[in-house]
Design a protein around this motif. Structure first.
Motif, PDB file in Angstrom:
ATOM      1  N   GLN A 150       0.959  -1.166   0.117  1.00 12.72           N
ATOM      2  CA  GLN A 150      -0.103  -0.126  -0.014  1.00 12.72           C
ATOM      3  C   GLN A 150       0.910   1.259   0.050  1.00 12.72           C
ATOM      4  OE1 GLN A 150      -3.071  -0.748  -1.065  1.00 12.72           O
ATOM      5  NE2 GLN A 150      -3.708   0.682   0.215  1.00 12.72           N
ATOM      6  N   ALA A 151       1.851   1.320   0.776  1.00 11.77           N
ATOM      7  CA  ALA A 151       2.754   2.430   0.978  1.00 11.77           C
ATOM      8  C   ALA A 151       3.568   2.578  -0.173  1.00 11.77           C
ATOM      9  CB  ALA A 151       3.611   2.302   2.276  1.00 11.77           C
ATOM     10  N   LEU A 152       4.056   1.557  -0.866  1.00 15.26           N
ATOM     11  CA  LEU A 152       4.993   1.469  -2.077  1.00 15.26           C
ATOM     12  C   LEU A 152       4.183   2.021  -3.235  1.00 15.26           C
ATOM     13  CD1 LEU A 152       7.534   0.881  -3.124  1.00 15.26           C
ATOM     14  CD2 LEU A 152       7.018  -1.514  -3.428  1.00 15.26           C
ATOM     15  N   THR A 153       2.953   1.885  -3.247  1.00 13.11           N
ATOM     16  CA  THR A 153       2.053   2.140  -4.434  1.00 13.11           C
ATOM     17  C   THR A 153       1.993   3.830  -4.396  1.00 13.11           C
ATOM     18  OG1 THR A 153       0.502   0.306  -4.283  1.00 13.11           O
ATOM     19  CG2 THR A 153      -0.438   2.425  -5.496  1.00 13.11           C
ATOM     20  N   ALA A 154       1.827   4.423  -2.972  1.00 15.23           N
ATOM     21  CA  ALA A 154       1.768   5.886  -3.025  1.00 15.23           C
ATOM     22  C   ALA A 154       3.234   6.457  -3.252  1.00 15.23           C
ATOM     23  CB  ALA A 154       1.695   6.427  -1.245  1.00 15.23           C
ATOM     24  N   GLU A 155       4.543   5.617  -3.308  1.00 14.90           N
ATOM     25  CA  GLU A 155       5.676   6.053  -3.836  1.00 14.90           C
ATOM     26  C   GLU A 155       5.912   6.038  -5.290  1.00 14.90           C
ATOM     27  OE1 GLU A 155       8.785   3.981  -1.672  1.00 14.90           O
ATOM     28  OE2 GLU A 155       8.166   4.743   0.161  1.00 14.90           O
ATOM     29  N   VAL A 156       5.380   5.105  -5.858  1.00 20.75           N
ATOM     30  CA  VAL A 156       5.517   4.615  -7.194  1.00 20.75           C
ATOM     31  C   VAL A 156       4.537   5.746  -8.164  1.00 20.75           C
ATOM     32  CG1 VAL A 156       5.218   2.922  -9.162  1.00 20.75           C
ATOM     33  CG2 VAL A 156       6.393   2.234  -6.760  1.00 20.75           C
ATOM     34  N   LEU A 205       7.826 -15.646  -5.188  1.00 13.95           N
ATOM     35  CA  LEU A 205       8.829 -15.200  -5.817  1.00 13.95           C
ATOM     36  C   LEU A 205       8.839 -14.032  -6.683  1.00 13.95           C
ATOM     37  CD1 LEU A 205      11.094 -18.495  -6.260  1.00 13.95           C
ATOM     38  CD2 LEU A 205      11.362 -16.634  -4.582  1.00 13.95           C
ATOM     39  N   VAL A 206       7.621 -14.288  -7.667  1.00 11.02           N
ATOM     40  CA  VAL A 206       7.416 -13.100  -8.715  1.00 11.02           C
ATOM     41  C   VAL A 206       6.957 -11.703  -7.698  1.00 11.02           C
ATOM     42  CG1 VAL A 206       5.663 -12.284 -10.267  1.00 11.02           C
ATOM     43  CG2 VAL A 206       6.651 -14.458 -10.530  1.00 11.02           C
ATOM     44  N   ALA A 207       6.201 -11.882  -6.618  1.00 12.40           N
ATOM     45  CA  ALA A 207       5.784 -10.806  -5.904  1.00 12.40           C
ATOM     46  C   ALA A 207       7.058 -10.075  -5.208  1.00 12.40           C
ATOM     47  CB  ALA A 207       4.816 -11.347  -4.779  1.00 12.40           C
ATOM     48  N   ALA A 208       8.170 -10.961  -4.712  1.00 16.50           N
ATOM     49  CA  ALA A 208       9.267 -10.565  -4.135  1.00 16.50           C
ATOM     50  C   ALA A 208      10.143  -9.688  -4.990  1.00 16.50           C
ATOM     51  CB  ALA A 208       9.993 -11.660  -3.355  1.00 16.50           C
ATOM     52  N   LEU A 209      10.409 -10.338  -6.214  1.00 20.68           N
ATOM     53  CA  LEU A 209      11.469  -9.888  -6.971  1.00 20.68           C
ATOM     54  C   LEU A 209      11.259  -8.798  -8.243  1.00 20.68           C
ATOM     55  CD1 LEU A 209      13.193 -13.283  -7.453  1.00 20.68           C
ATOM     56  CD2 LEU A 209      13.798 -11.587  -5.903  1.00 20.68           C
ATOM     57  N   LEU A 210       9.856  -8.770  -8.398  1.00 19.19           N
ATOM     58  CA  LEU A 210       9.516  -8.050  -9.536  1.00 19.19           C
ATOM     59  C   LEU A 210       9.194  -6.523  -9.472  1.00 19.19           C
ATOM     60  CD1 LEU A 210       8.921  -8.234 -12.806  1.00 19.19           C
ATOM     61  CD2 LEU A 210       6.503  -8.574 -12.207  1.00 19.19           C
ATOM     62  N   PRO A 211       8.526  -6.035  -8.290  1.00 21.58           N
ATOM     63  CA  PRO A 211       8.523  -4.565  -7.972  1.00 21.58           C
ATOM     64  C   PRO A 211       9.858  -3.866  -8.160  1.00 21.58           C
ATOM     65  CG  PRO A 211       6.959  -5.785  -6.616  1.00 21.58           C
ATOM     66  CD  PRO A 211       7.929  -6.959  -7.198  1.00 21.58           C
ATOM     67  N   GLY A 212       9.783  -2.472  -8.352  1.00 26.44           N
ATOM     68  CA  GLY A 212      11.073  -1.699  -8.177  1.00 26.44           C
ATOM     69  C   GLY A 212      11.063  -0.984  -7.292  1.00 26.44           C
ATOM     70  N   ARG A 213      12.053   0.159  -6.854  1.00 25.10           N
ATOM     71  CA  ARG A 213      12.028   0.897  -5.369  1.00 25.10           C
ATOM     72  C   ARG A 213      11.175   1.867  -6.157  1.00 25.10           C
ATOM     73  NH1 ARG A 213      16.162   0.294  -2.239  1.00 25.10           N
ATOM     74  NH2 ARG A 213      18.045  -1.025  -2.924  1.00 25.10           N
ATOM     75  N   GLY A 214      10.583   2.526  -4.791  1.00 26.51           N
ATOM     76  CA  GLY A 214       9.826   3.744  -4.693  1.00 26.51           C
ATOM     77  C   GLY A 214      10.645   4.988  -4.947  1.00 26.51           C
ATOM     78  N   ALA A 215       9.882   6.059  -4.734  1.00 22.83           N
ATOM     79  CA  ALA A 215      10.581   7.434  -5.040  1.00 22.83           C
ATOM     80  C   ALA A 215      11.214   7.923  -3.829  1.00 22.83           C
ATOM     81  CB  ALA A 215       9.593   8.471  -5.288  1.00 22.83           C
ATOM     82  N   THR A 216      11.143   7.476  -2.837  1.00 22.89           N
ATOM     83  CA  THR A 216      11.667   7.847  -1.416  1.00 22.89           C
ATOM     84  C   THR A 216      13.472   7.541  -1.510  1.00 22.89           C
ATOM     85  OG1 THR A 216       9.827   7.439  -0.042  1.00 22.89           O
ATOM     86  CG2 THR A 216      12.027   7.669   1.224  1.00 22.89           C
ATOM     87  N   ALA A 217      13.976   8.353  -1.262  1.00 18.55           N
ATOM     88  CA  ALA A 217      15.359   8.239  -1.301  1.00 18.55           C
ATOM     89  C   ALA A 217      16.121   7.819  -0.090  1.00 18.55           C
ATOM     90  CB  ALA A 217      16.094   9.455  -1.883  1.00 18.55           C
ATOM     91  N   ALA A 218      16.977   7.042  -0.155  1.00 19.00           N
ATOM     92  CA  ALA A 218      17.694   6.411   0.954  1.00 19.00           C
ATOM     93  C   ALA A 218      18.464   7.247   1.514  1.00 19.00           C
ATOM     94  CB  ALA A 218      18.429   5.115   0.808  1.00 19.00           C
ATOM     95  N   ALA A 219      18.643   7.584   3.037  1.00 13.31           N
ATOM     96  CA  ALA A 219      19.611   8.199   3.681  1.00 13.31           C
ATOM     97  C   ALA A 219      21.055   7.788   3.302  1.00 13.31           C
ATOM     98  CB  ALA A 219      19.131   8.163   5.215  1.00 13.31           C
ATOM     99  N   PRO A 220      21.936   8.747   3.064  1.00 13.43           N
ATOM    100  CA  PRO A 220      23.400   8.279   3.025  1.00 13.43           C
ATOM    101  C   PRO A 220      23.972   7.691   4.021  1.00 13.43           C
ATOM    102  CG  PRO A 220      23.017  10.768   3.589  1.00 13.43           C
ATOM    103  CD  PRO A 220      21.633  10.051   3.205  1.00 13.43           C
TER     104      PRO A 220
END
Length: 436
Positions: A150-156, A205-220
């Motif tokens: 749900q949260a990843l949808t808001a980022e993508v 496995l498809v559910a685990a590997l297929l989605p990409g990263r969201g727009a939130t940038a990781a902290a350095p």
């Protein structure tokens, strides 16, 4: 027994304050379809795979009972362990998804569910204990990934296209639910239950590997890491965020009432009435199919439907489920029952899609997963309680009074929830368009 799968594949919206230029009277360009967005399509495929795997497990285990590889008591124990794993993990998963990368939580939770599939296959017919532990692991993976998705949808997906994205997701899951039983039964004619369980693992496995990263940038890496509160404290913080939104609390209460009373009553009563009143299983199968087809239609409608009072329209859709128990109260023609279930299916998606979209829009981004987990925890958590109480209530009071009470609750509780502050628009009303 009928297992009703409620698709609850379930974003803080920043309102632009800069007015549009008044010199131009031309209409703004239409936003590009979300179905042309590769990032969303990857997320959509992963979410769909997880939904299909979630639906398939109890169905495949039911086939194991038919083939005498698992007893009825064993099936109940395994499914109970799966539900317990889900309820525990959905709360923890919401906190973790707000603490860390939502993509990482999706990855590890789906991998956990994938690892459970071969354990279930190994334990089938050999060790009920192993199957119970594996089912708890599968439920935990399922529960942890739900708020993260749900949260990843808001980022993508950007805010203007989230309703379309949520409708596309629920449409895919409903279609899988409609076609899944026939496809699984066909595969079962050529392969065994253990192989089907391994296939469920591949879906995870498809559910685990297929989605990409969201727009939130990781902290350095060298950035100072803030001291974290405990999991319990952060979950309580998510509850505080939910309490800031009266429409959310009212909607969650209405949704819980409909699931715990409406869904539970019809799940228990429909098979009995199909057998005793109509003397055929055809009414049972047709009503459940009509519900899924109606939900497909509702998802298609909500992809573009933008009513002025979105919250009120959504609550009206939720209340439409009351027609399902109402149709079972009287000796009507089977077509009336089937039509009532189709209306209920349409209505539930008229609620679900705007509900998910409003949650993604109104809730603070850093608390979205926790609020989503609260949604799943309450609505799913009380559903087994309703199922456990409905059958004794029918034995004590009779099927017609119980169905009447449940139908009344389905109509009245959403109507009362619609009176809550901010319920009319599920939060802020839409900003008026600038006029010259």
């Amino acid at each position: 027994m009928v297992i009703v799968f409620i698709n609850r594949n379930e974003e803080h919206h920043i309102v632009a304050t800069t007015p549009a230029p008044t010199e131009s009277k031309s209409r703004p360009p239409q936003a590009r379809s979300v179905l042309r967005d590769i990032a969303f399509l990857r997320l959509w495929a992963g979410t769909t795979a997880s939904g299909l795997a979630t639906w398939a497990l109890p169905f495949v285990l039911g086939l194991a009972v038919l083939q005498r590889e698992l007893g009825a008591a064993g099936l109940g124990l395994v499914l109970a362990a799966r539900t317990a794993g889900f309820l525990v993990a959905v709360a923890v998963g919401g906190v973790l998804a707000d603490r860390h990368s939502r993509r990482a939580v999706v990855l590890w939770s789906a991998l956990a569910a994938a690892a459970a599939a071969p354990l279930l296959a190994v334990g089938l017919g050999r060790s009920l204990l192993l199957m119970t532990v594996a089912a708890a692991l599968a439920g935990a993976g399922q529960g942890a990934c739900r708020p993260a998705f749900q949260a990843l949808t808001a980022e993508v997906v950007d805010a203007d296209r989230r309703q379309q994205a949520n409708a596309a997701t629920t449409l895919a899951v409903r279609a899988s639910t409609l076609a899944g039983p026939a496809l699984t039964a066909l595969l079962a004619a050529f392969t065994g239950v253990a192989t089907l369980l391994l296939g469920i693992g591949l879906l995870w496995l498809v559910a685990a590997l297929l989605p990409g990263r969201g727009a939130t940038a990781a902290a350095p890496d060298d950035a100072p890491r803030p001291r974290r509160a405990s999991l319990r404290a952060e979950f309580v913080d998510g509850i505080r965020e939910a309490r800031r939104h009266p429409w959310f609390l009212a909607g969650l209460g209405a949704l819980t009432a409909v699931i715990a009373l409406g869904y539970s009553a019809t799940s228990v009563a429909l098979p009995l009435i199909s057998r005793d009143r109509y003397a055929t299983e055809w009414v049972l199968a047709a009503a459940m199919t009509a519900y899924t087809v109606g939900a497909l239609g509702g998802a298609l409608v909500t992809a573009r439907l933008r009513p002025r009072s979105q919250g009120w329209a959504a609550f009206a859709g939720l209340a439409a489920y009351g027609f399902a128990p109402l149709s079972l109260m009287f000796p009507v023609h089977p077509a009336v029952v089937i039509g009532a279930y189709a209306v209920a299916g349409i209505g539930i998606e008229l609620f679900n899609v705007p509900w998910f979209t409003a949650t993604q829009r109104e809730v603070a981004p850093d608390k979205l997963a926790r609020v989503s987990s609260l949604d799943f925890l309450v609505s799913y958590g009380l559903a087994p309680v309703g199922l456990a109480l409905i059958a004794p209530a029918i034995d004590t009071f009779g099927v017609t009074p119980v169905l009447g009470a449940c139908a009344a609750a389905c109509f009245l509780v959403p109507a009362a929830a619609a009176l809550a502050p901010t319920a009319r628009h599920f939060g802020r009303p839409p900003a008026p368009r600038e006029t010259q």
